[in-house]
Design an enzyme around this catalytic site. Structure first.
Site, mmCIF file in Angstrom:
data_model
loop_
_atom_site.group_PDB
_atom_site.id
_atom_site.type_symbol
_atom_site.label_atom_id
_atom_site.label_comp_id
_atom_site.label_asym_id
_atom_site.label_seq_id
_atom_site.Cartn_x
_atom_site.Cartn_y
_atom_site.Cartn_z
ATOM 1 N N ASP A 159 0.916 5.028 0.587
ATOM 2 C CA ASP A 159 -1.002 6.261 1.014
ATOM 3 C C ASP A 159 -0.391 7.513 0.935
ATOM 4 O O ASP A 159 0.199 8.571 2.030
ATOM 5 C CB ASP A 159 -0.996 5.719 2.506
ATOM 6 C CG ASP A 159 -1.657 4.739 3.500
ATOM 7 O OD1 ASP A 159 -2.897 3.987 1.674
ATOM 8 O OD2 ASP A 159 -1.065 3.520 4.221
ATOM 9 N N GLU A 217 -3.180 10.464 3.252
ATOM 10 C CA GLU A 217 -4.180 10.685 3.757
ATOM 11 C C GLU A 217 -4.215 12.112 4.103
ATOM 12 O O GLU A 217 -2.985 12.102 4.752
ATOM 13 C CB GLU A 217 -3.799 10.098 4.976
ATOM 14 C CG GLU A 217 -4.780 8.477 5.052
ATOM 15 C CD GLU A 217 -4.880 7.541 5.864
ATOM 16 O OE1 GLU A 217 -4.916 8.118 6.737
ATOM 17 O OE2 GLU A 217 -4.489 5.677 5.715
ATOM 18 N N GLU A 263 0.920 -1.234 -0.112
ATOM 19 C CA GLU A 263 -0.316 -0.249 0.048
ATOM 20 C C GLU A 263 0.997 1.420 -0.125
ATOM 21 O O GLU A 263 1.869 1.194 0.547
ATOM 22 C CB GLU A 263 -0.814 0.070 1.863
ATOM 23 C CG GLU A 263 -1.770 0.913 1.285
ATOM 24 C CD GLU A 263 -2.982 0.978 2.392
ATOM 25 O OE1 GLU A 263 -2.991 -0.295 2.961
ATOM 26 O OE2 GLU A 263 -3.086 2.301 3.252
#
Ligand SMILES: *[C@@H]1O[C@H](CO)[C@@H](O)[C@H](O)[C@H]1NC(C)=O
Length: 285
Positions: free
Chosen positions: A102, A104, A100
């Site tokens: 990311d 955010e 993953e």
């Protein structure tokens, strides 16, 4: 002088035309996957909007799965009092040992800065958080957030400025995502148990619905077709070998010196047995 400025204008027009002309259409490239109508594609597929209210957040995913690529999107984040909300924008594979990458965005009360949180998971293991403030108000306008993922490195970009690089250091025994296909996901959700000032500031539901907007999605990536063959697009060489030149490294240093909020590689309390191995190499520009 007049000739100069009009050709400058023409160039500007050409550039903005190119950006729009090659943007992917959300109807063709994405599926809304969560939130029953709170994720909406509109403007003939050029815009996508996510909403969050007290009942539910919302989200979408790319139809394609990628094995390396450069994924770009323009986002305009929840304005005003966005405390407690999180807008996640990330690549992820499936299964228990997933990879993953990311971005955010952690909201804040009006006038206080968002935090851009980043992480890299390899084979189900993350713990590589780095957080930044932004040098602009991400709710006032659209800005471009890009993930470069090629076999040598992962680079996070904001408006073309690199903020983080995660190198392939497999020769040192550090895992690097390169075998599992990833999809793009984005969600807007309530995380007021941790997002803003460590969970002390709660979501103000009187401000709902909260809204994040997306446009100019561009996925230049290797995609497998249903027949099993892989197509990487005509401009594969532009991103497959992409690396940071001297100027880009200077930009990254500027961001990290001035806007970094948290770096797992500096958190010695968290890793009493010693910092993760890659940290010794992370700052070697
Ligand atoms: C919110 O604002 C406060 C005060 O400026 C700041 O300490 C914090 O890092 C900001 N961001 C988040 C997500 O808490």
């Amino acid at each position: 002088m007049a000739a100069f400025s009009s050709s400058g204008l023409l160039l500007l027009l050409l550039v903005s035309f190119t950006v729009t002309a090659f943007a992917d259409n959300f109807y063709d490239k994405c599926d809304t996957i969560w939130g029953e109508g709170r994720a909406q594609i509109h403007d003939s597929g050029n815009m996508l909007t996510l909403y969050l209210d007290k009942t539910s957040g919302s989200g979408f995913q790319s139809k394609d799965e990628y094995l390396f690529g450069k994924i770009e999107m323009q986002l305009k984040l929840v304005p005003g009092n966005s405390a407690g909300t999180v807008t996640a924008y990330y690549l992820s594979s499936k299964g228990e040992t997933w990879d993953e990458i990311d971005f955010e965005f952690l909201g804040n009360v009006s006038g206080q800065p968002y935090i851009l949180h980043t992480n890299v998971f390899c084979q189900g293991k993350g713990n590589r958080e780095q957080q930044f403030y932004l040098w602009f108000d991400p709710t006032a306008d659209f800005h471009t957030y890009s993930i470069l993922w090629n076999p040598q490195r992962i680079i996070f970009y904001v408006d073309g400025i690199p903020i983080r690089e995660f190198k392939n250091l497999e020769y040192l025994g550090i895992p690097f995502p390169r075998n599992q296909k990833m999809r793009l996901y984005s969600t807007l959700w309530n995380a007021d148990d941790w997002a803003t000032m460590g969970g002390r500031v709660k979501t103000d539901w009187s401000q709902a619905p909260f809204k994040a907007s997306y446009k100019n999605f561009k996925a230049r990536a290797c995609v497998s077709s249903s027949t099993g063959s892989t197509y990487c697009g005509p401009d594969k060489n532009a991103w497959f070998w992409e690396e940071l030149n001297f100027g880009k490294k200077g930009q990254m240093k500027w961001v990290r010196d001035n806007y970094m909020v948290y770096d797992y590689c500096k958190d010695t309390n968290r890793f009493p047995q010693g910092l993760p191995t890659e940290c010794a190499f992370a700052n070697l520009l």
